[in-house]
Design an enzyme around this catalytic site. Structure first.
Site, PDB file in Angstrom:
ATOM      1  N   ASN A  43     -12.401  -1.460  -1.256  1.00 49.13           N
ATOM      2  CA  ASN A  43     -11.748  -2.025  -0.186  1.00 49.13           C
ATOM      3  C   ASN A  43     -12.255  -1.594   1.204  1.00 49.13           C
ATOM      4  O   ASN A  43     -12.746  -0.508   1.446  1.00 49.13           O
ATOM      5  CB  ASN A  43     -10.240  -1.708   0.030  1.00 49.13           C
ATOM      6  CG  ASN A  43      -9.605  -1.881   1.285  1.00 49.13           C
ATOM      7  OD1 ASN A  43      -9.141  -3.001   1.407  1.00 49.13           O
ATOM      8  ND2 ASN A  43      -9.385  -0.878   2.045  1.00 49.13           N
ATOM      9  N   GLU A  44     -12.528  -2.403   2.274  1.00 46.87           N
ATOM     10  CA  GLU A  44     -13.046  -2.099   3.515  1.00 46.87           C
ATOM     11  C   GLU A  44     -14.404  -1.447   3.136  1.00 46.87           C
ATOM     12  O   GLU A  44     -14.527  -0.223   3.995  1.00 46.87           O
ATOM     13  CB  GLU A  44     -12.027  -1.674   4.366  1.00 46.87           C
ATOM     14  CG  GLU A  44     -11.173  -2.709   4.658  1.00 46.87           C
ATOM     15  CD  GLU A  44     -10.506  -2.497   5.993  1.00 46.87           C
ATOM     16  OE1 GLU A  44     -10.409  -1.576   6.559  1.00 46.87           O
ATOM     17  OE2 GLU A  44      -9.821  -3.635   6.575  1.00 46.87           O
ATOM     18  N   GLU A  77      -6.182  -9.227   3.392  1.00 42.60           N
ATOM     19  CA  GLU A  77      -5.262  -8.571   4.451  1.00 42.60           C
ATOM     20  C   GLU A  77      -5.393  -9.451   5.579  1.00 42.60           C
ATOM     21  O   GLU A  77      -6.264  -9.781   6.215  1.00 42.60           O
ATOM     22  CB  GLU A  77      -5.884  -7.310   4.913  1.00 42.60           C
ATOM     23  CG  GLU A  77      -5.719  -6.319   3.521  1.00 42.60           C
ATOM     24  CD  GLU A  77      -6.018  -4.783   4.079  1.00 42.60           C
ATOM     25  OE1 GLU A  77      -6.026  -4.499   5.281  1.00 42.60           O
ATOM     26  OE2 GLU A  77      -6.415  -4.241   3.171  1.00 42.60           O
ATOM     27  N   TYR A 114      -6.793  -9.316  11.186  1.00 44.47           N
ATOM     28  CA  TYR A 114      -5.493  -9.067  11.857  1.00 44.47           C
ATOM     29  C   TYR A 114      -5.360  -9.895  13.127  1.00 44.47           C
ATOM     30  O   TYR A 114      -6.566  -9.891  14.020  1.00 44.47           O
ATOM     31  CB  TYR A 114      -5.294  -7.525  11.997  1.00 44.47           C
ATOM     32  CG  TYR A 114      -4.940  -6.895  10.497  1.00 44.47           C
ATOM     33  CD1 TYR A 114      -3.725  -6.917  10.012  1.00 44.47           C
ATOM     34  CD2 TYR A 114      -5.866  -6.139   9.929  1.00 44.47           C
ATOM     35  CE1 TYR A 114      -3.370  -6.340   8.899  1.00 44.47           C
ATOM     36  CE2 TYR A 114      -5.791  -5.727   8.723  1.00 44.47           C
ATOM     37  CZ  TYR A 114      -4.395  -5.786   8.202  1.00 44.47           C
ATOM     38  OH  TYR A 114      -4.118  -5.288   7.241  1.00 44.47           O
ATOM     39  N   GLU A 135       0.949  -1.170  -0.150  1.00 43.40           N
ATOM     40  CA  GLU A 135      -0.026  -0.112   0.199  1.00 43.40           C
ATOM     41  C   GLU A 135       0.635   1.105   0.054  1.00 43.40           C
ATOM     42  O   GLU A 135       2.109   1.365   0.338  1.00 43.40           O
ATOM     43  CB  GLU A 135      -0.949   0.091   1.213  1.00 43.40           C
ATOM     44  CG  GLU A 135      -1.835   1.134   1.506  1.00 43.40           C
ATOM     45  CD  GLU A 135      -2.936   0.717   2.310  1.00 43.40           C
ATOM     46  OE1 GLU A 135      -2.896  -0.089   3.314  1.00 43.40           O
ATOM     47  OE2 GLU A 135      -3.849   1.848   2.343  1.00 43.40           O
TER      48      GLU A 135
HETATM   49  O1  AHR Z   1      -3.087  -2.518   6.429  1.00 38.24           O
HETATM   50  C1  AHR Z   1      -3.547  -1.589   6.861  1.00 38.24           C
HETATM   51  C2  AHR Z   1      -4.785  -1.025   6.622  1.00 38.24           C
HETATM   52  O2  AHR Z   1      -5.650  -2.019   7.244  1.00 38.24           O
HETATM   53  C3  AHR Z   1      -5.396  -1.181   5.284  1.00 38.24           C
HETATM   54  O3  AHR Z   1      -5.122  -0.106   4.428  1.00 38.24           O
HETATM   55  C4  AHR Z   1      -7.021  -1.340   5.421  1.00 38.24           C
HETATM   56  O4  AHR Z   1      -7.670  -1.849   4.593  1.00 38.24           O
HETATM   57  C5  AHR Z   1      -6.980  -1.922   6.839  1.00 38.24           C
HETATM   58  O5  AHR Z   1      -7.709  -1.555   7.813  1.00 38.24           O
END
Ligand code: AHR
Length: 514
Positions: A194-195, A318, A263, A46
């Site tokens: 995205n998101e 992600e 995550y 990114e």
């Molecule tokens: O990877 C960092 C951020 O995490 C990304 O930009 C976003 O898609 C997610 O919230």
């Protein structure tokens, strides 16, 4: 007295069980049929902190750092060795603020913008579409472009597809040629936002499903390259309603994949240091990492209802560990070190993806260079390969191999009253007939003695490699870049088709059976 004797016997029994209990793994080789898509070993880059600028890209005027059109040669070599299959770009949250036409043409004429999500820095657009797609060609990686749905237009995204993919005469292919690229790049993977539930526009799933339908109508296959894979912006973690709503409201023939982000984080408002963490924090991180199993299983079950033939991929674009940024670095740049804890996250997560190869067919670790759980860290001309890099390199034997279903009966890794499965396993057979088994022991103290029974195949030899270190908190620094590297593994032996493995605490092992 009698009660005392009984408790002594109970304690002895527990001690005996703990000392001699074994983890058993069964490889069901005759049930092997699903190919592990190499794209689950993908990465993410990114416009965030020093992932692109002063990471991948040092500019074509850099004298000290050998580069090809501004892209560091050492990074390209390292990622080729990793067999990087795909690279997602330009975001993340950045993607829904990005206007691709600002990043083409003469670099000194490109407009600037403010990177609102990541540190508020000025982006000069010197790294754009040509730079990224040419870099993917150098890497031998499939590009995965994330389109701007949040602040862009349908026309803008349709134009991007025509610019990158159309060989004939058209306004966008003419513009591409004018900018120096004759042949189209034929980009297959397209993310539609995205998101969308958050930084991509704070949409409700029903609204996003309609937006997705509209966008994909105009994002067509200009080149008949075998079809574009159009990927819907997916759920965060356990937002199963998001996946259900998309699957219900979007016709299957418009959906190549549905994304999901997860995550490994302890608590969003209370993360840990990347290197100075306690065992409690390690345990909590591993609990979050292992939760990927439940997330993938449940999202896949929803997809099964609408797509029983599993044509639509679950795209975990992600994933990775997320900690506090390193002291004295910009909080908006998400720069963190990478320890054996990260190696554990990578090992268990990739095992989960391998084992769900029927549905998980694309995944991207966040992020490739200098951001979050990076495989590469750079400091001016120096470059470090992290423990996560080494796990991904060891695991690349699974790419495009046939997944062998495994049954695992494992000891627990306990901390206080909590427990997690200590051992995680996946296995595959490659085109040359070699079987690979990857094993992870997340326990911080106990070696795991593992018996692997193989059903339906005969083997005569075993070799292996191990990644471990003396401390869980150890990492590769710019001063000590090779503190943690894979070594030959001598803890496996084969007798009458039964494999015995001694897996040290916090280690990742990949075995090869012939
Ligand atoms: O990877 C960092 C951020 O995490 C990304 O930009 C976003 O898609 C997610 O919230």
């Amino acid at each position: 007295m009698k009660r005392n004797c009984l408790s002594l016997i109970t304690i002895l029994l527990f001690a005996y069980a703990a000392a001699f209990s074994q983890t058993t793994v069964t490889l069901n080789t005759s049930a092997a049929k699903t190919t592990i898509n190499k794209n689950i070993y993908g990465h993410f880059a990114e416009h965030l902190g020093h992932c692109i600028y002063d990471g991948f890209y040092v500019g074509d005027t850099s004298k000290n750092i050998p580069n090809t059109d501004g892209v560091r040669n050492d990074i390209v070599d390292a990622l080729k060795k990793l067999k990087i299959p795909n690279l997602r770009w330009p975001g993340g949250c950045f993607a829904d603020t990005y206007h691709w036409k600002d990043g083409i043409g003469p670099k000194d004429k490109r407009p600037t913008m403010v990177n609102k999500w990541w540190g508020g820095v000025t982006e000069d657009n010197s790294f754009g579409t040509h730079d990224f797609l040419n870099m993917c060609e150098l890497l031998g990686a499939e590009p995965y472009l994330s389109g701007n749905v949040g602040s862009g237009t349908v026309q803008e995204l349709a134009d991007w597809v025509q610019y990158t993919n159309f060989a004939g005469k058209s306004p966008m292919s003419d513009l591409r040629k004018q900018n120096g690229r004759e042949q189209p790049w034929k980009v297959k993977f397209w993310g539609i936002g995205n998101e969308a539930w958050g930084c991509g526009g704070n949409m409700k799933p029903e609204y996003y499903a309609d937006e997705y339908r509209k966008y994909t109508t105009f994002i067509s296959d200009w080149e008949n390259t075998g079809g574009l894979t159009r990927i819907a912006s997916g759920a965060s973690d356990a937002d199963y309603n998001w996946t259900e709503t998309l699957m219900k409201n979007i016709p299957g023939n418009m959906l190549g994949g549905v994304a999901m982000h997860h995550y490994s984080v302890i608590e969003w408002n209370h993360k840990s240091s990347a290197t100075k963490f306690t065992e409690e924090q390690y345990f909590a991180t591993m609990k979050s990492a292992l939760n990927m199993e439940e997330l993938v299983t449940k999202h896949a079950a929803i997809m099964d209802k609408y797509d029983p033939q599993k044509k639509i991929a679950l795209v975990v674009d992600e994933w990775g560990g997320w900690y506090d940024v390193e002291p004295n670095t910009n909080p908006g740049f998400l720069y963190q070190q990478n320890t054996m804890r990260d190696a554990m996250i990578a090992g268990v997560t990739l095992n989960i993806f391998n084992n769900h190869a029927d549905r998980v067919r694309i995944a991207c670790l966040a992020q490739c260079v200098n951001v979050l759980q990076a495989v590469i860290l750079t400091d001016k001309e120096k470059m470090v390969l992290t423990p996560t890099y080494h796990v991904m390199e060891m695991y690349n034997v699974h790419q495009a191999a046939t997944m062998i279903p495994v049954t695992v009966k494992t000891n627990d890794y306990t901390l206080g009253t909590e427990k997690l499965p200590a051992v995680s396993v996946s296995a595959s057979k490659d085109a040359a007939g070699k079987t690979h088994i990857s094993l992870v022991n997340i326990d911080t103290k106990n070696t795991q003695t593992i018996t692997v029974n193989v059903e339906g195949a005969q083997y005569s030899s075993v070799t292996g490699r191990i990644l471990t270190s003396s401390k869980l908190q150890n990492y590769n620094s710019f001063d000590e870049p090779n503190k943690i590297t894979p070594a030959a593994f001598n803890g496996a032996s084969l007798k009458a088709n039964t494999l015995s493995v001694k897996l040290p605490p916090f280690s990742v092992v990949v075995l090869e059976l012939n």
